[in-house]
Design a protein around this motif. Structure first.
Motif, PDB file in Angstrom:
ATOM      1  N   THR A   1      42.572 -47.240 -27.717  1.00 47.67           N
ATOM      2  CA  THR A   1      41.265 -46.400 -27.461  1.00 47.67           C
ATOM      3  C   THR A   1      40.262 -47.020 -28.797  1.00 47.67           C
ATOM      4  O   THR A   1      40.598 -47.506 -30.151  1.00 47.67           O
ATOM      5  CB  THR A   1      41.343 -45.035 -27.780  1.00 47.67           C
TER       6      THR A   1
ATOM      7  N   VAL B   1      38.404 -45.092 -30.406  1.00 42.70           N
ATOM      8  CA  VAL B   1      38.494 -44.036 -31.733  1.00 42.70           C
ATOM      9  C   VAL B   1      39.271 -44.685 -32.842  1.00 42.70           C
ATOM     10  O   VAL B   1      38.878 -44.438 -34.040  1.00 42.70           O
ATOM     11  CB  VAL B   1      38.789 -42.816 -31.102  1.00 42.70           C
TER      12      VAL B   1
ATOM     13  N   ASP C   1      36.245 -36.331 -34.619  1.00 39.55           N
ATOM     14  CA  ASP C   1      36.626 -36.452 -32.976  1.00 39.55           C
ATOM     15  C   ASP C   1      37.808 -35.546 -32.685  1.00 39.55           C
ATOM     16  O   ASP C   1      37.501 -34.982 -31.799  1.00 39.55           O
ATOM     17  CB  ASP C   1      36.785 -37.980 -32.466  1.00 39.55           C
TER      18      ASP C   1
ATOM     19  N   ARG D   1      36.394 -30.980 -26.195  1.00 38.55           N
ATOM     20  CA  ARG D   1      35.325 -32.152 -25.844  1.00 38.55           C
ATOM     21  C   ARG D   1      36.008 -33.403 -26.354  1.00 38.55           C
ATOM     22  O   ARG D   1      36.172 -33.501 -27.310  1.00 38.55           O
ATOM     23  CB  ARG D   1      34.165 -31.764 -26.625  1.00 38.55           C
ATOM     24  N   LEU D   2      36.066 -34.269 -25.271  1.00 40.04           N
ATOM     25  CA  LEU D   2      36.634 -35.591 -25.536  1.00 40.04           C
ATOM     26  C   LEU D   2      35.236 -36.559 -25.674  1.00 40.04           C
ATOM     27  O   LEU D   2      34.000 -36.575 -25.265  1.00 40.04           O
ATOM     28  CB  LEU D   2      36.977 -36.192 -24.321  1.00 40.04           C
ATOM     29  N   THR D   3      34.991 -37.136 -27.075  1.00 44.08           N
ATOM     30  CA  THR D   3      34.099 -38.091 -27.184  1.00 44.08           C
ATOM     31  C   THR D   3      34.502 -39.297 -26.534  1.00 44.08           C
ATOM     32  O   THR D   3      35.564 -39.533 -26.150  1.00 44.08           O
ATOM     33  CB  THR D   3      34.155 -38.199 -28.702  1.00 44.08           C
ATOM     34  N   PRO D   4      33.275 -40.106 -26.357  1.00 41.65           N
ATOM     35  CA  PRO D   4      33.368 -41.334 -25.753  1.00 41.65           C
ATOM     36  C   PRO D   4      34.346 -42.204 -26.120  1.00 41.65           C
ATOM     37  O   PRO D   4      35.261 -42.957 -25.639  1.00 41.65           O
ATOM     38  CB  PRO D   4      32.018 -42.035 -25.603  1.00 41.65           C
ATOM     39  N   ASP D   5      34.463 -42.433 -27.328  1.00 41.35           N
ATOM     40  CA  ASP D   5      35.559 -43.337 -28.119  1.00 41.35           C
ATOM     41  C   ASP D   5      37.089 -43.177 -27.845  1.00 41.35           C
ATOM     42  O   ASP D   5      37.647 -43.726 -28.010  1.00 41.35           O
ATOM     43  CB  ASP D   5      35.168 -43.465 -29.587  1.00 41.35           C
TER      44      ASP D   5
ATOM     45  N   VAL E   1      37.910 -42.103 -24.959  1.00 35.85           N
ATOM     46  CA  VAL E   1      38.093 -42.420 -23.398  1.00 35.85           C
ATOM     47  C   VAL E   1      38.058 -44.062 -23.243  1.00 35.85           C
ATOM     48  O   VAL E   1      38.968 -44.569 -22.542  1.00 35.85           O
ATOM     49  CB  VAL E   1      37.130 -41.858 -22.726  1.00 35.85           C
ATOM     50  N   PHE E   2      37.062 -44.658 -24.024  1.00 37.82           N
ATOM     51  CA  PHE E   2      36.748 -46.114 -23.833  1.00 37.82           C
ATOM     52  C   PHE E   2      37.931 -46.827 -24.547  1.00 37.82           C
ATOM     53  O   PHE E   2      38.460 -46.559 -25.593  1.00 37.82           O
ATOM     54  CB  PHE E   2      35.495 -46.507 -24.436  1.00 37.82           C
ATOM     55  N   ARG E   3      38.344 -47.770 -24.073  1.00 34.70           N
ATOM     56  CA  ARG E   3      39.327 -48.846 -24.621  1.00 34.70           C
ATOM     57  C   ARG E   3      38.832 -49.780 -25.375  1.00 34.70           C
ATOM     58  O   ARG E   3      37.663 -50.361 -24.964  1.00 34.70           O
ATOM     59  CB  ARG E   3      40.102 -49.445 -23.292  1.00 34.70           C
ATOM     60  N   ASP E   4      39.561 -50.027 -26.354  1.00 32.46           N
ATOM     61  CA  ASP E   4      39.096 -51.225 -27.496  1.00 32.46           C
ATOM     62  C   ASP E   4      39.093 -52.666 -26.903  1.00 32.46           C
ATOM     63  O   ASP E   4      40.281 -52.934 -26.476  1.00 32.46           O
ATOM     64  CB  ASP E   4      39.805 -50.910 -28.472  1.00 32.46           C
TER      65      ASP E   4
END
Length: 204
Positions: free
Chosen positions: A164, A166, A177, A186-190, A192-195
């Motif tokens: 991720t 994050v 976060d 609350r899930l922050t975008p970081d 969820v998004f993959r690095d």
């Protein structure tokens, strides 16, 4: 004197039991299942809290926050006695795991919140994680998304945290976060998004 003929016994039919309406039956099933689930959660939460308290007492009263030969002998003796009285759930290995539990999860309020969704088996998977931020990341995601123990193990084994975005942030921001996830679900975008850099590395 002529014997009287016995009269045949008339069998009275019992009224058929009324078939309950499907909607009522469904409602009762939901009540029973909800009560079972609530009871299981309460029992689980109580057990997890007990294990944390046992670990804390052993760590502070026996080991005095450090391990030594004398402390190990005491733990072994405690295990032998508790196993006789309460069964195999209190083996020496189990007691040491409880001590670790209290060491890595030092806030009982966080433990209490997590134990509403996470079983002791979940915590057993989390305890070995040395990075506290990584451990908190998995614990909170597991709570929010209600992962099974198998799913949690799979996520850890496949390096979800490292994949991720994050995980690339400074520790202070990672902790922020995770706090948002803990307090507000609350899930922050970081989270969820993959690095993409990590994914590129895996594909090489």
């Amino acid at each position: 004197m002529a014997k009287k003929k016995s009269q045949p016994v008339k069998l009275t039919k019992r009224p058929a039991k009324p078939v309950p309406a499907q909607s009522l039956l469904g409602d009762l099933r939901q009540l029973i299942e909800a009560a079972r689930e609530q009871t299981a959660r309460a029992v689980n939460s109580t057990l997890v809290t007990m294990y944390w308290q046992i670990g804390k007492r052993i760590r502070e009263d026996v080991l005095q926050n450090q391990r030594g030969e004398y402390g190990m002998e005491i733990v072994s003796a405690l295990s032998a006695q508790l196993t006789v009285e309460y069964g195999k759930g209190f083996t020496e290995k189990s007691l040491w795991r409880m001590v670790q539990f209290a060491e890595v999860f030092q806030d009982i309020e966080i433990v209490a919140a997590l134990s509403r969704q996470l079983s002791w088996s979940h915590f057993v998977e989390l305890i070995p994680l040395e990075d506290s931020l990584k451990r908190d990341f998995y614990a909170e995601l597991c709570r929010v998304e209600r992962w099974s123990v198998r799913t949690l193990r799979h996520k850890i084994g496949h390096l979800l945290y490292e994949r991720t975005a994050v995980s690339r942030k400074p520790d202070v921001l990672i902790a922020k976060d995770i706090a948002a996830l803990r307090d507000d679900d609350r899930l922050t975008p970081d989270m969820v998004f993959r690095d993409p850099y990590f994914l590129d590395f895996l594909e090489q």
